[in-house]
Design a protein around this motif. Structure first.
Motif, PDB file in Angstrom:
ATOM      1  N   PHE A 146       0.808  -1.217   0.000  1.00 44.98           N
ATOM      2  CA  PHE A 146       0.000   0.000   0.000  1.00 44.98           C
ATOM      3  C   PHE A 146       0.844   1.270   0.000  1.00 44.98           C
ATOM      4  CE2 PHE A 146      -3.043  -2.931   2.282  1.00 44.98           C
ATOM      5  CZ  PHE A 146      -3.847  -3.125   1.164  1.00 44.98           C
ATOM      6  N   GLY A 147       2.154   1.145  -0.151  1.00 44.46           N
ATOM      7  CA  GLY A 147       3.007   2.337  -0.167  1.00 44.46           C
ATOM      8  C   GLY A 147       3.092   3.029   1.186  1.00 44.46           C
ATOM      9  N   LEU A 148       2.896   2.277   2.263  1.00 47.23           N
ATOM     10  CA  LEU A 148       2.952   2.901   3.594  1.00 47.23           C
ATOM     11  C   LEU A 148       4.301   2.701   4.279  1.00 47.23           C
ATOM     12  CD1 LEU A 148      -0.554   2.015   5.095  1.00 47.23           C
ATOM     13  CD2 LEU A 148       0.342   4.305   4.708  1.00 47.23           C
ATOM     14  N   SER A 149       5.180   1.878   3.671  1.00 47.15           N
ATOM     15  CA  SER A 149       6.442   1.660   4.380  1.00 47.15           C
ATOM     16  C   SER A 149       7.286   2.921   4.326  1.00 47.15           C
ATOM     17  CB  SER A 149       7.214   0.469   3.819  1.00 47.15           C
ATOM     18  OG  SER A 149       7.158   0.467   2.438  1.00 47.15           O
ATOM     19  N   ASP A 150       7.974   3.188   5.430  1.00 45.10           N
ATOM     20  CA  ASP A 150       8.794   4.379   5.581  1.00 45.10           C
ATOM     21  C   ASP A 150       8.002   5.674   5.418  1.00 45.10           C
ATOM     22  OD1 ASP A 150      11.121   5.559   6.306  1.00 45.10           O
ATOM     23  OD2 ASP A 150      12.018   5.526   4.313  1.00 45.10           O
ATOM     24  N   THR A 151       6.735   5.675   5.867  1.00 41.92           N
ATOM     25  CA  THR A 151       5.988   6.934   5.895  1.00 41.92           C
ATOM     26  C   THR A 151       5.537   7.189   7.328  1.00 41.92           C
ATOM     27  OG1 THR A 151       3.847   5.875   5.543  1.00 41.92           O
ATOM     28  CG2 THR A 151       5.034   6.583   3.574  1.00 41.92           C
ATOM     29  N   ALA A 152       5.412   8.473   7.670  1.00 38.34           N
ATOM     30  CA  ALA A 152       4.956   8.821   9.018  1.00 38.34           C
ATOM     31  C   ALA A 152       3.529   8.303   9.234  1.00 38.34           C
ATOM     32  CB  ALA A 152       5.004  10.328   9.222  1.00 38.34           C
ATOM     33  N   LEU A 153       2.703   8.389   8.193  1.00 38.87           N
ATOM     34  CA  LEU A 153       1.320   7.921   8.324  1.00 38.87           C
ATOM     35  C   LEU A 153       1.275   6.447   8.696  1.00 38.87           C
ATOM     36  CD1 LEU A 153      -1.727   8.476   7.987  1.00 38.87           C
ATOM     37  CD2 LEU A 153      -1.487   7.716   5.618  1.00 38.87           C
ATOM     38  N   GLY A 154       2.093   5.651   8.016  1.00 35.63           N
ATOM     39  CA  GLY A 154       2.138   4.219   8.317  1.00 35.63           C
ATOM     40  C   GLY A 154       2.512   3.963   9.760  1.00 35.63           C
ATOM     41  N   MET A 155       3.534   4.676  10.259  1.00 38.37           N
ATOM     42  CA  MET A 155       3.964   4.480  11.640  1.00 38.37           C
ATOM     43  C   MET A 155       2.895   4.953  12.620  1.00 38.37           C
ATOM     44  SD  MET A 155       6.619   2.893  11.146  1.00 38.37           S
ATOM     45  CE  MET A 155       7.301   2.664  12.776  1.00 38.37           C
ATOM     46  N   ILE A 156       2.229   6.071  12.283  1.00 37.35           N
ATOM     47  CA  ILE A 156       1.175   6.574  13.174  1.00 37.35           C
ATOM     48  C   ILE A 156       0.062   5.538  13.289  1.00 37.35           C
ATOM     49  CG2 ILE A 156      -0.661   8.312  13.388  1.00 37.35           C
ATOM     50  CD1 ILE A 156       1.301  10.379  12.308  1.00 37.35           C
TER      51      ILE A 156
ATOM     52  N   THR B 125      11.064   1.438   8.935  1.00 34.79           N
ATOM     53  CA  THR B 125      11.496   2.722   8.397  1.00 34.79           C
ATOM     54  C   THR B 125      12.984   2.632   8.084  1.00 34.79           C
ATOM     55  OG1 THR B 125      12.142   3.689  10.518  1.00 34.79           O
ATOM     56  CG2 THR B 125       9.853   3.970   9.863  1.00 34.79           C
ATOM     57  N   SER B 126      13.384   3.338   7.052  1.00 35.98           N
ATOM     58  CA  SER B 126      14.803   3.303   6.736  1.00 35.98           C
ATOM     59  C   SER B 126      15.343   4.703   6.550  1.00 35.98           C
ATOM     60  CB  SER B 126      15.037   2.488   5.471  1.00 35.98           C
ATOM     61  OG  SER B 126      14.094   2.872   4.501  1.00 35.98           O
ATOM     62  N   GLY B 127      14.515   5.621   6.062  1.00 39.09           N
ATOM     63  CA  GLY B 127      15.033   6.954   5.799  1.00 39.09           C
ATOM     64  C   GLY B 127      14.091   8.022   6.288  1.00 39.09           C
ATOM     65  N   SER B 128      13.204   8.473   5.400  1.00 38.73           N
ATOM     66  CA  SER B 128      12.453   9.696   5.659  1.00 38.73           C
ATOM     67  C   SER B 128      11.568   9.630   6.903  1.00 38.73           C
ATOM     68  CB  SER B 128      11.621  10.060   4.443  1.00 38.73           C
ATOM     69  OG  SER B 128      10.773   8.994   4.114  1.00 38.73           O
ATOM     70  N   ALA B 129      11.067   8.456   7.275  1.00 41.60           N
ATOM     71  CA  ALA B 129      10.171   8.405   8.432  1.00 41.60           C
ATOM     72  C   ALA B 129      10.852   7.830   9.664  1.00 41.60           C
ATOM     73  CB  ALA B 129       8.918   7.590   8.104  1.00 41.60           C
ATOM     74  N   GLN B 130      12.181   7.657   9.613  1.00 43.64           N
ATOM     75  CA  GLN B 130      12.879   7.055  10.745  1.00 43.64           C
ATOM     76  C   GLN B 130      12.749   7.930  11.993  1.00 43.64           C
ATOM     77  OE1 GLN B 130      17.204   6.919  10.780  1.00 43.64           O
ATOM     78  NE2 GLN B 130      17.114   4.708  11.052  1.00 43.64           N
TER      79      GLN B 130
END
Lengths: 318, 308
Positions: free
Chosen positions: A175-185, A260-265
C-alpha cells in the motif's frame, strides 16, 4: 503520654527508626539507579578524548563538542585549507576546526527527532480518541460478545512485535505505507488502542451513569451528554492514558527499525548509528540521548500523580 | 431517584441517534483499525506459515508446503536453544525484579519523609527507551573505558580489563539481565506498592493485639495479601520479557556467538536477514500460541489465589 498519641492514629505506624532505615535504603537505591543517567549527561559535555579516558573522568572541562558533533556532519581537511578559511562564525565552527575538520552540513538528528514528535503525538492523539469512544461504547451499551471482544483487543499485545512485523512489512510495501509517518502513526495507534480501551473503560465505568441520564432528562441528546458530561469527568483518566501511549510511541524501536529506513525514521533507531571517526562518537551519542530523554523526564516529573494512578490502576483492575 | 425510575421514558424522549447506532459508531473505528493492522496481518502470518514464500522474492511462485515449516521449526536445535535462552532470561529477570521491586515497595510503604519524591526518581528508568538506553549501557560496559567495570573493580579489586561484560560467554547474559532489572524493577515496585496499600490497617492492628511478631505479620499478612499483585507483576513482566528485543539487539545483538540470542532475535534473523518468511511465520505463530497458552494457565492460577 506520647504513646497515647501514637496509638491515636494507628498502632501500625512505623517507628521513626524504622522510617529512617527504610528511607536510607531507598535513597541509596535511587542514587545508584541514577548513576547511568548522570553519566549520560556528563558524557554529553565531555570532549571525545575525555569521554574514553581511564579511569573515568568526573572532573573535566565541559565542552559543547558533543552537541556540535550531534547536529553537524564534518569532513577532515588539511591544516593549510583551514588556515585559509575566513574566521569561524560559531562556537561549533571553532571546535570543529580545532580538530582539523570543517562543518559540511546539518546532521539528520533534528529531522529524526521531528519524526519522533510527529509520530508519537499523532498516534497518541488517535489512540486516545478512538480508545475513549470505544471505551464509552463498551462501558455504557450492551455490545454483543463484549467480553470476547475486549479480551481479543488485549491479546493483540501478546504477539512479539517482530512476529507481526513480517506481514505488516508486506502489507505496507503493497500500500506504499512503508517508511511513511502515516504508516507508523497507524501502526502505533493500533498497538496503543488496546491499552487505551482497557484503561479508559475502567475510568469511565467509575463515572456514575446517573450524570448522563440527568443531562438527558434536561434535554441533551446522548452525544451531547457524552461530550459535555462524561468527557470532562474522564479528563484525568484520558491524561494518564495519553502519557502511556506517548511513552510507548516515543520509545518504540522494533517496528521503527524494521519498517522505516530513511524519511520516516524516528530517533531510537537513529541514535545508535551516530558514528565519529573510528567508532561511536560517545559524546555525540550521549548528547542525542540526553535531548531524547528530556521530554520524557519532564513528563514523568510533571505528571507523576496521574502516572502513578494510571499504572496502579491498570494493575488493580482484574 | 428520578433517573432510575424513568429509563424507558428517556429512551423514547431522546432525540438524535439511537443508543445502538452510537454504540456501533463508537466501537467500529477501533475494531476496524485492529482488524486492519493486527488481525489481518496475524491471519496473513498464519497463511504464510503454510507456504514457502520469501519476502525478498515477491514474484516467485508461492507453493503450499503443509505443515513442513512447523515441522522444521520444531526440529531445529537452534530454535530450541533460543527458547532456552529466552526462558533463562525470563526466569532471572523476573526473580530479581520481583525481589528488588517488592523490597522497595515494602520500604516505601513505611512512608518515610520524602518517599513520594524518591519514588518518582526510582521510576525514571522505566520511562526511557530500552533501545536508546541499551545503546548507552554498551558504553558503560566497555572493559577499557566503561564506568561499570571501573566501579566493579573499585569495590572488588578485580582489574577492569580482565572481564568483558558483553564479550564473555558467561557474562553477556548477565549484562542484559542487569540492565533489564535496572529498568523494570520500578515497575514491579509500583504494582507491589498498590498491593501493600490495599491491605487494610485493621488486620495489622488485630495482629498487634494478638502479639504476633513482625516476622510473623510479614509472612502471614503482608505476603499473602500482596500475592495477587506480585503475581500480576510477574505476568506482565513475563509477557514483556518473552518478547524482549530492543535491549538485547543494542547491547549484544545476540552475541557473543549465540549466547544471548533470544527468540525475538532469532525471529528477526530468520525473517529479515535470511528472508525465510514462511518458516519465520511458523515460528512466530508457535511463539504466540506458547505465550497465549502460558498466560492463560497462569491467569487461572492467579484467579485461584485471588479467591482465597
Amino acid at each position: 503520654m506520647s504513646s497515647v498519641k501514637t496509638t491515636a492514629h494507628s498502632v501500625v505506624e512505623p517507628t521513626p527508626t524504622v522510617k529512617r532505615i527504610a528511607g536510607a535504603i531507598v535513597i541509596l537505591y535511587a542514587l545508584v539507579t541514577m548513576i547511568p543517567l548522570a553519566w549520560i549527561f556528563l558524557t554529553s559535555i565531555k570532549s571525545p578524548p575525555d569521554s574514553i579516558s581511564y579511569p573515568p573522568k568526573i572532573v573535566f572541562t565541559p565542552t559543547l563538542e558533543g552537541f556540535c558533533n550531534l547536529f553537524t556532519t564534518r569532513t577532515r581537511q588539511t591544516p593549510d585549507y583551514i588556515q585559509a578559511l575566513p574566521a569561524p562564525s560559531s562556537t561549533c565552527d571553532e571546535i570543529t576546526r580545532s580538530r582539523n575538520m570543517v562543518i559540511a552540513g546539518p546532521s539528520n538528528y533534528w529531522p529524526r527527532f521531528g519524526n519522533s514528535l510527529l509520530i508519537a503525538f499523532g498516534s497518541t492523539f488517535l489512540a486516545v480518541s478512538l480508545g475513549t469512544l470505544a471505551a464509552y461504547g463498551f462501558s455504557r451499551f450492551r455490545v454483543p460478545l463484549a467480553d470476547d471482544l475486549l479480551f481479543f483487543i488485549l491479546s493483540t499485545r501478546m504477539m512479539p512485535p517482530i512476529a507481526v512485523a513480517i506481514p505488516i512489512y508486506l502489507m505496507y510495501r503493497q500500500f506504499g505505507l512503508s517508511d511513511t509517518a502515516l504508516g507508523m502513526i497507524l501502526l502505533y495507534t493500533a498497538v496503543n488502542v488496546s491499552l487505551a480501551v482497557w484503561l479508559l473503560k475502567g475510568f469511565i465505568d467509575e463515572i456514575p451513569r446517573e450524570y448522563e441520564e440527568a443531562a438527558m432528562i434536561d434535554g441533551y441528546t446522548r452525544l451531547q451528554a457524552f461530550w459535555k458530561v462524561v468527557l470532562p469527568q474522564a479528563t484525568t483518566g484520558i491524561a494518564a492514558t495519553a502519557i502511556f501511549c506517548l511513552i510507548f510511541a516515543w520509545n518504540e524501536y522494533a517496528f521503527a527499525v524494521l519498517l522505516t529506513s530513511g524519511s520516516a525514521q524516528t530517533a531510537p533507531p537513529f541514535i545508535p548509528t551516530i558514528i565519529g571517526e573510528g567508532g561511536q562518537d560517545w559524546p555525540a551519542v550521549a548528547a542525542g540521548t540526553t535531548i531524547f530523554l528530556v521530554p520524557i523526564l519532564v513528563f514523568t516529573i510533571i505528571l507523576r500523580k496521574q502516572l502513578l494512578r494510571g499504572i496502579t490502576f491498570g494493575a488493580v483492575r482484574k | 431517584m428520578l433517573a432510575r425510575a424513568t429509563p424507558t421514558t428517556i429512551a423514547v424522549r431522546v432525540r438524535g441517534l439511537s443508543d445502538r447506532a452510537i454504540a456501533w459508531l463508537f466501537i467500529t473505528p477501533t475494531i476496524a483499525l485492529l482488524l486492519a493492522i493486527n488481525i489481518f496481518p496475524l491471519i496473513w502470518a498464519v497463511y504464510l506459515s503454510f507456504t514457502n514464500f520469501r519476502a525478498n522474492r515477491p514474484n516467485a511462485e508461492v507453493e503450499g508446503v503443509g505443515l513442513r515449516n512447523y515441522q522444521r521449526v520444531l526440529n531445529d536445535p537452534d530454535i530450541w536453544i533460543a527458547m532456552q535462552t529466552t526462558a533463562h532470561f525470563v526466569f532471572w529477570t523476573i526473580l530479581l525484579q520481583t525481589v528488588i521491586g517488592f523490597a522497595l515497595a515494602y520500604l516505601i510503604d513505611r512512608k518515610f519523609r520524602g518517599h513520594a519524591f524518591w519514588t518518582t526518581v526510582i521510576l525514571i528508568p522505566m520511562m526511557l527507551s530500552p533501545a536508546v538506553v541499551g545503546n548507552f549501557w554498551r558504553f558503560l560496559y566497555q572493559p577499557q573505558i566503561g564506568l561499570f567495570n571501573y566501579i566493579v573493580s573499585f569495590f572488588t579489586g578485580i582489574p577492569p580489563s580482565s572481564f568483558e561484560m558483553l564479550g564473555s560467554v558467561t557474562l553477556a547474559p548477565w549484562a542484559i539481565i542487569i540492565v533489564d532489572t535496572w529498568m523494570w524493577a520500578p515497575y514491579v515496585m509500583l504494582i507491589c506498592l498498590a498491593g501493600l496499600r490495599s491491605i487494610p490497617d485493621y488486620i495489622y492492628e488485630a495482629a498487634e493485639v494478638d502479639r504476633a511478631s513482625a516476622w510473623r505479620q510479614f509472612w502471614s499478612i503482608t505476603v499473602p495479601m500482596a500475592l495477587p499483585f506480585i503475581m500480576l507483576a510477574v505476568l506482565f513482566r513475563g509477557i514483556e520479557n518473552f518478547k524482549m528485543f530492543d535491549m538485547v539487539m543494542l547491547l549484544t545483538g545476540g552475541g557473543p556467538g549465540s549466547t544471548t540470542e533470544v527468540a525475538s532475535i532469532t525471529l528477526k534473523r530468520e525473517a529479515f536477514e535470511s528472508w525465510l518468511t514462511g518458516r519465520s511465520s511458523a515460528f512466530a505463530i508457535i511463539l504466540f500460541v506458547a505465550v497465549f497458552g502460558l498466560a492463560n494457565i497462569y491467569v487461572k492460577a492467579l484467579n485461584k489465589v485471588k479467591q482465597r
